[in-house]
Write an enzyme that holds these catalytic residues in place. Structure first.
Site, short mmCIF file in Angstrom:
data_model
loop_
_atom_site.label_atom_id
_atom_site.label_comp_id
_atom_site.label_asym_id
_atom_site.label_seq_id
_atom_site.Cartn_x
_atom_site.Cartn_y
_atom_site.Cartn_z
N ALA A 15 -6.81 -22.59 7.51
CA ALA A 15 -7.29 -23.41 6.41
C ALA A 15 -8.81 -23.47 6.29
O ALA A 15 -9.35 -24.30 5.56
CB ALA A 15 -6.74 -24.84 6.54
N ASP A 76 -5.90 -20.48 18.07
CA ASP A 76 -5.46 -19.10 17.96
C ASP A 76 -3.94 -19.12 17.90
O ASP A 76 -3.28 -19.43 18.90
CB ASP A 76 -5.95 -18.29 19.16
CG ASP A 76 -5.53 -16.83 19.11
OD1 ASP A 76 -4.70 -16.46 18.26
OD2 ASP A 76 -6.01 -16.06 19.97
N TYR A 172 1.51 -4.66 7.48
CA TYR A 172 1.54 -5.92 6.74
C TYR A 172 2.94 -6.18 6.19
O TYR A 172 3.49 -7.29 6.33
CB TYR A 172 0.52 -5.86 5.61
CG TYR A 172 0.44 -7.13 4.79
CD1 TYR A 172 -0.18 -8.27 5.29
CD2 TYR A 172 0.97 -7.18 3.49
CE1 TYR A 172 -0.27 -9.43 4.52
CE2 TYR A 172 0.88 -8.33 2.73
CZ TYR A 172 0.26 -9.45 3.25
OH TYR A 172 0.18 -10.59 2.50
N LYS A 176 5.51 -9.32 7.03
CA LYS A 176 5.94 -10.25 6.00
C LYS A 176 7.45 -10.16 5.72
O LYS A 176 8.08 -11.17 5.39
CB LYS A 176 5.13 -10.02 4.72
CG LYS A 176 3.65 -10.35 4.87
CD LYS A 176 3.41 -11.78 5.36
CE LYS A 176 1.94 -12.15 5.36
NZ LYS A 176 1.71 -13.55 5.79
#
Length: 284
Positions: A15, A76, A172, A176
């Protein structure tokens, strides 16, 4: 206020970015009434010029300006001990966690190459942050939610590329796709405990990652920093928007509004979903 999150406590990972999805979600949840624990691996994960952006600490201040409570814990997400410490600190401050948003993700980089050129270390970095990090955070927070016995909401950020493979995105896409499968499995396991688990699958979102992504995919000598500040970036955004039925790329606020809905009681009968938020460019 659209969704009543008064009295709820949320944890949002990844964030600290100025234009990121995590910041937007953390602020939206606070706007809806939640207290928010903000996390990132460092204060400013994208390394802005000192003094220009305050990073995760600035997000805490934004939340407090809304009249909500907040704290920042640098974490982390690939380290189980650090995740356990995050949960412990959140409980010491707020005594409960009602909402978990797994938004932390590896920055695009050396993984965006054909598989025959993909280094094992680059593959591992993406899997560790995007998939293992989601698992570790879900495991730690789920244990608390089950023990507390009051239900909860878990929201995992996947991608439309978690549904459709793409050349040069193998690492990636694999991570996902994994997040979606993990979300479905966890939703089954946690349903008896009234804990809803869903995934959000955005298309291209206008964040800092656009610069990194375009840099590594471009044959031109363009750095991420110069790309973010250039007219070429806006040209790229406009080009991508031409292929989206609703005529624009996603903004972080689009993802934040959906996250707020999934965090609210209005989504109590929804679990195991992977919701595309892509302006009509993906409809499954």
């Amino acid at each position: 206020m659209v969704h009543n999150l008064n009295g709820k406590v949320a944890v949002v990972t990844g964030a600290g970015g100025e234009h990121g999805i995590g910041r937007a979600i953390a602020n939206q949840l606070a706007q809806e009434g939640a207290d928010v624990v903000v996390t990132d691996i460092v204060n400013d994960p994208h390394g802005h010029d000192p003094g220009r952006w305050g990073g995760a600490s600035a997000v805490v201040s934004e939340i407090e300006e809304k009249g909500r409570k907040s704290m920042c814990v640098f974490t982390d997400v690939t380290d189980a001990n650090q995740i356990d410490s995050l949960v412990r600190q959140a409980l010491e401050r707020f005594s409960r966690i009602d909402i978990l948003v797994n938004n932390a993700a590896a920055s695009p980089g050396p993984d965006r190459v054909p598989v025959v050129e993909l280094e094992e270390t680059a593959w591992d970095e993406v899997q560790n942050v995007d998939l293992k990090g989601t698992f570790l955070c879900c495991r730690a927070v789920s244990r608390h939610m089950i023990e507390r016995g009051k239900g909860g909401k878990i929201i995992n950020i996947s991608s439309i590329m978690g549904k459709h493979g793409r050349a040069r995105f193998a690492a990636y896409c694999a991570s996902k796709f994994g997040v979606i499968g993990f979300t479905q499995s966890l939703a089954h396991e946690l349903a008896p405990h009234k804990i809803n688990v869903n995934a959000i699958c955005p298309s291209l979102v206008d964040t800092e990652r656009v610069g990194y992504q375009r840099e590594v995919m471009s044959s031109e000598n363009i750095t991420a920093k110069s790309w973010r500040a250039s007219e070429h970036r806006q040209a790229y955004i406009r080009m991508r928007a031409e292929h989206i039925p609703l005529g624009r790329v996603a903004q972080p606020s689009d993802i934040a509004m959906l996250a707020a809905f999934l965090a609210s009681s209005e989504s109590d009968y929804l679990t195991g979903l992977s919701i595309s938020i892509a302006g009509g460019s993906e409809m499954d």
